[in-house]
Design a protein around this motif. Structure first.
Motif, mmCIF file in Angstrom:
data_model
loop_
_atom_site.group_PDB
_atom_site.id
_atom_site.type_symbol
_atom_site.label_atom_id
_atom_site.label_comp_id
_atom_site.label_asym_id
_atom_site.label_seq_id
_atom_site.Cartn_x
_atom_site.Cartn_y
_atom_site.Cartn_z
ATOM 1 N N GLY A 101 9.626 36.112 94.263
ATOM 2 C CA GLY A 101 11.414 36.199 94.537
ATOM 3 C C GLY A 101 12.179 36.550 93.331
ATOM 4 N N THR A 102 11.411 36.474 92.097
ATOM 5 C CA THR A 102 12.296 37.263 91.062
ATOM 6 C C THR A 102 12.008 38.548 90.938
ATOM 7 N N GLU A 152 12.659 43.914 100.654
ATOM 8 C CA GLU A 152 11.680 42.662 101.029
ATOM 9 C C GLU A 152 10.315 43.120 99.944
ATOM 10 N N ALA A 153 9.928 41.958 99.443
ATOM 11 C CA ALA A 153 8.814 42.330 98.400
ATOM 12 C C ALA A 153 7.562 41.197 98.816
ATOM 13 N N ARG A 154 6.524 41.793 98.474
ATOM 14 C CA ARG A 154 5.225 40.850 98.802
ATOM 15 C C ARG A 154 4.437 40.773 97.759
ATOM 16 N N ALA A 174 9.188 37.659 99.715
ATOM 17 C CA ALA A 174 10.729 37.187 99.522
ATOM 18 C C ALA A 174 11.582 38.425 99.733
ATOM 19 N N SER A 175 12.823 38.224 100.084
ATOM 20 C CA SER A 175 13.771 39.235 100.092
ATOM 21 C C SER A 175 14.909 38.945 99.510
ATOM 22 N N ALA A 176 15.640 39.882 98.859
ATOM 23 C CA ALA A 176 16.751 40.059 98.072
ATOM 24 C C ALA A 176 17.898 41.090 98.541
ATOM 25 N N ARG A 177 18.969 40.664 98.206
ATOM 26 C CA ARG A 177 20.140 41.616 98.524
ATOM 27 C C ARG A 177 20.976 41.674 97.484
#
Length: 185
Positions: A101-102, A152-154, A174-177
């Motif tokens: 997430g980070t 989107e990262a994994r 997790a994904s972030a915008r």
């Protein structure tokens, strides 16, 4: 005719030696077996039970369970180890979820800053990939729409290694915008 009488003291094994012979030995064996809790004529470990639930039967049955505490203890230790392993795996997944997430947050912010500074969408997503890799994640997708970037990262939680064979890890994503915020007056 008087039958030979033999007495046996169950506590110290003493025997009145006044009568001898086969009849005396048979009577002695029967007396000793009865006192010891065995069926007459058989030296089996089954207790003689004349009435159901008698104290003598219960006590003898408990003696037949020798060693069962060791087995139960070993099973309890095994259960504790399995539970510790499960809790450890759950903790590892939770930590990996926070780390990915980070990584996604930082990658999205880096890409948004690159877009703000005039970089193309491809360059911004390349920047996001670099930042995510430095944080131990891989970018699965990067979308730039206007000034906003969605990443989107994994990552994989380390798998278990058994006898030199590595089992696959658990994928965590997790994904972030990120993008500029309109300031209202």
């Amino acid at each position: 005719m008087n039958a030979p009488s033999i007495t046996a003291n169950a506590m110290d094994g003493a025997m009145d030696e006044s009568v001898t012979g086969p009849a005396a030995e048979s009577a002695m064996e029967s007396t000793v077996e009865s006192v010891a809790g065995f069926a007459p004529g058989s030296m089996s470990r089954r207790p003689v039970c004349t009435e159901r639930g008698s104290r003598r039967c219960l006590r003898r049955s408990a003696a037949d369970c020798q060693g069962s505490g060791t087995v139960a203890g070993l099973i309890a230790v095994l259960v504790v180890f399995v539970m510790l392993g499960a809790v450890s795996a759950l903790g590892a997944v939770t930590v990996a979820k926070a780390q990915v997430g980070t990584a996604a947050d930082e990658a999205a912010l880096a890409a948004a800053v690159a877009l703000r500074d005039g970089a193309s969408a491809t360059t911004a997503c390349s920047t996001a990939q670099t930042v995510a890799q430095r944080n131990g994640a891989v970018v699965q997708s990067c979308t730039a729409a206007g000034d906003d970037v969605t990443v989107e990262a994994r990552t994989d939680v380390m798998g278990l290694a058994i006898a030199g064979e590595s089992l696959p890890g658990i994928p965590v994503g997790a994904s972030a915008r990120a993008g500029p915020v309109e300031c209202g007056g």
